[in-house]
Write a protein that holds these residues in place. Structure first.
Motif, mmCIF file in Angstrom:
data_model
loop_
_atom_site.group_PDB
_atom_site.id
_atom_site.type_symbol
_atom_site.label_atom_id
_atom_site.label_comp_id
_atom_site.label_asym_id
_atom_site.label_seq_id
_atom_site.Cartn_x
_atom_site.Cartn_y
_atom_site.Cartn_z
ATOM 1 N N VAL A 95 0.782 -1.121 0.034
ATOM 2 C CA VAL A 95 -0.217 0.029 -0.035
ATOM 3 C C VAL A 95 0.839 1.406 -0.102
ATOM 4 O O VAL A 95 1.682 1.315 0.851
ATOM 5 C CB VAL A 95 -0.839 0.092 1.418
ATOM 6 C CG1 VAL A 95 -1.857 1.383 1.299
ATOM 7 C CG2 VAL A 95 -1.635 -1.242 1.333
ATOM 8 N N HIS A 96 0.698 2.063 -0.745
ATOM 9 C CA HIS A 96 1.163 3.560 -0.893
ATOM 10 C C HIS A 96 0.169 4.418 -1.025
ATOM 11 O O HIS A 96 -0.593 4.536 -2.179
ATOM 12 C CB HIS A 96 2.369 3.677 -1.743
ATOM 13 C CG HIS A 96 3.136 4.807 -1.976
ATOM 14 N ND1 HIS A 96 2.573 5.888 -3.014
ATOM 15 C CD2 HIS A 96 3.894 5.319 -1.236
ATOM 16 C CE1 HIS A 96 3.312 6.860 -2.495
ATOM 17 N NE2 HIS A 96 4.098 6.598 -1.726
ATOM 18 N N ASP A 97 -0.011 5.347 -0.142
ATOM 19 C CA ASP A 97 -1.051 6.327 -0.088
ATOM 20 C C ASP A 97 -2.284 5.768 -0.335
ATOM 21 O O ASP A 97 -2.620 4.937 0.490
ATOM 22 C CB ASP A 97 -0.839 7.487 -1.213
ATOM 23 C CG ASP A 97 0.309 8.453 -1.169
ATOM 24 O OD1 ASP A 97 0.512 8.798 0.190
ATOM 25 O OD2 ASP A 97 0.694 8.847 -1.942
ATOM 26 N N LYS A 98 -3.080 5.868 -1.561
ATOM 27 C CA LYS A 98 -4.423 5.254 -1.470
ATOM 28 C C LYS A 98 -4.108 3.925 -2.604
ATOM 29 O O LYS A 98 -5.169 3.321 -2.844
ATOM 30 C CB LYS A 98 -5.363 6.252 -1.827
ATOM 31 C CG LYS A 98 -5.764 7.061 -0.680
ATOM 32 C CD LYS A 98 -7.083 7.789 -1.087
ATOM 33 C CE LYS A 98 -7.174 8.803 0.304
ATOM 34 N NZ LYS A 98 -8.209 9.771 0.187
ATOM 35 N N GLU A 99 -2.986 3.819 -3.210
ATOM 36 C CA GLU A 99 -2.834 2.792 -3.877
ATOM 37 C C GLU A 99 -2.700 1.421 -3.254
ATOM 38 O O GLU A 99 -1.866 1.486 -2.274
ATOM 39 C CB GLU A 99 -1.436 2.919 -5.009
ATOM 40 C CG GLU A 99 -1.970 4.176 -6.260
ATOM 41 C CD GLU A 99 -0.438 4.024 -7.137
ATOM 42 O OE1 GLU A 99 -0.735 3.378 -7.912
ATOM 43 O OE2 GLU A 99 0.434 4.508 -6.445
ATOM 44 N N ARG A 100 -3.294 0.299 -3.725
ATOM 45 C CA ARG A 100 -3.067 -1.090 -3.280
ATOM 46 C C ARG A 100 -2.674 -1.902 -4.300
ATOM 47 O O ARG A 100 -3.102 -1.700 -5.394
ATOM 48 C CB ARG A 100 -4.217 -1.386 -2.711
ATOM 49 C CG ARG A 100 -4.737 -0.880 -1.362
ATOM 50 C CD ARG A 100 -5.909 -1.401 -1.077
ATOM 51 N NE ARG A 100 -6.278 -0.963 0.461
ATOM 52 C CZ ARG A 100 -5.769 -1.133 1.500
ATOM 53 N NH1 ARG A 100 -5.070 -2.292 1.609
ATOM 54 N NH2 ARG A 100 -6.207 -0.601 2.694
ATOM 55 N N LEU A 110 4.314 2.917 -5.673
ATOM 56 C CA LEU A 110 4.284 1.398 -5.875
ATOM 57 C C LEU A 110 5.170 1.204 -7.026
ATOM 58 O O LEU A 110 5.899 -0.066 -7.130
ATOM 59 C CB LEU A 110 2.791 1.074 -6.244
ATOM 60 C CG LEU A 110 2.105 0.863 -4.810
ATOM 61 C CD1 LEU A 110 0.775 0.562 -5.071
ATOM 62 C CD2 LEU A 110 2.788 0.082 -3.827
ATOM 63 N N ALA A 111 5.480 2.063 -8.120
ATOM 64 C CA ALA A 111 6.210 1.760 -9.294
ATOM 65 C C ALA A 111 7.612 1.426 -8.806
ATOM 66 O O ALA A 111 8.440 0.910 -9.519
ATOM 67 C CB ALA A 111 5.857 2.639 -10.123
ATOM 68 N N LEU A 167 1.834 -7.334 -7.953
ATOM 69 C CA LEU A 167 3.223 -6.734 -8.130
ATOM 70 C C LEU A 167 3.961 -7.684 -8.805
ATOM 71 O O LEU A 167 4.862 -7.395 -9.858
ATOM 72 C CB LEU A 167 3.702 -6.732 -6.631
ATOM 73 C CG LEU A 167 5.177 -6.597 -6.471
ATOM 74 C CD1 LEU A 167 5.469 -5.168 -6.904
ATOM 75 C CD2 LEU A 167 5.535 -6.544 -4.985
ATOM 76 N N ASN A 168 3.973 -9.149 -8.596
ATOM 77 C CA ASN A 168 4.595 -9.920 -9.419
ATOM 78 C C ASN A 168 4.247 -9.883 -10.903
ATOM 79 O O ASN A 168 5.302 -9.849 -11.926
ATOM 80 C CB ASN A 168 4.490 -11.405 -8.870
ATOM 81 C CG ASN A 168 5.454 -12.309 -9.353
ATOM 82 O OD1 ASN A 168 6.708 -11.966 -9.182
ATOM 83 N ND2 ASN A 168 5.149 -13.632 -10.061
#
Length: 52
Positions: free
Chosen positions: A2-7, A43-44, A13-14
């Motif tokens: 999770v980063h900010d509101k991104e999940r 997330l990037a 991810l994979n």
């Protein structure tokens, strides 16, 4: 993840990391060849550093 509101699930991810890997291979990057990434914290950034 999770980063900010991104999940992003570990499966997502994979999948993102796999697409990035194939793109880099198409550009001529060889296995175990270092690649520099320059991204803001996101997330990037995690995708770019993920090793499955």
């Amino acid at each position: 993840m999770v980063h900010d509101k991104e999940r992003l699930s570990y499966g997502e991810l994979n999948a993102h990391a796999s697409r990035l890997t194939h793109h880099l291979i198409e550009l001529g990057v060889k296995p175990d060849e270092p690649v520099a990434i320059c991204l803001d914290r996101s997330l990037a950034m995690v995708v770019g550093s993920w090793r499955s």
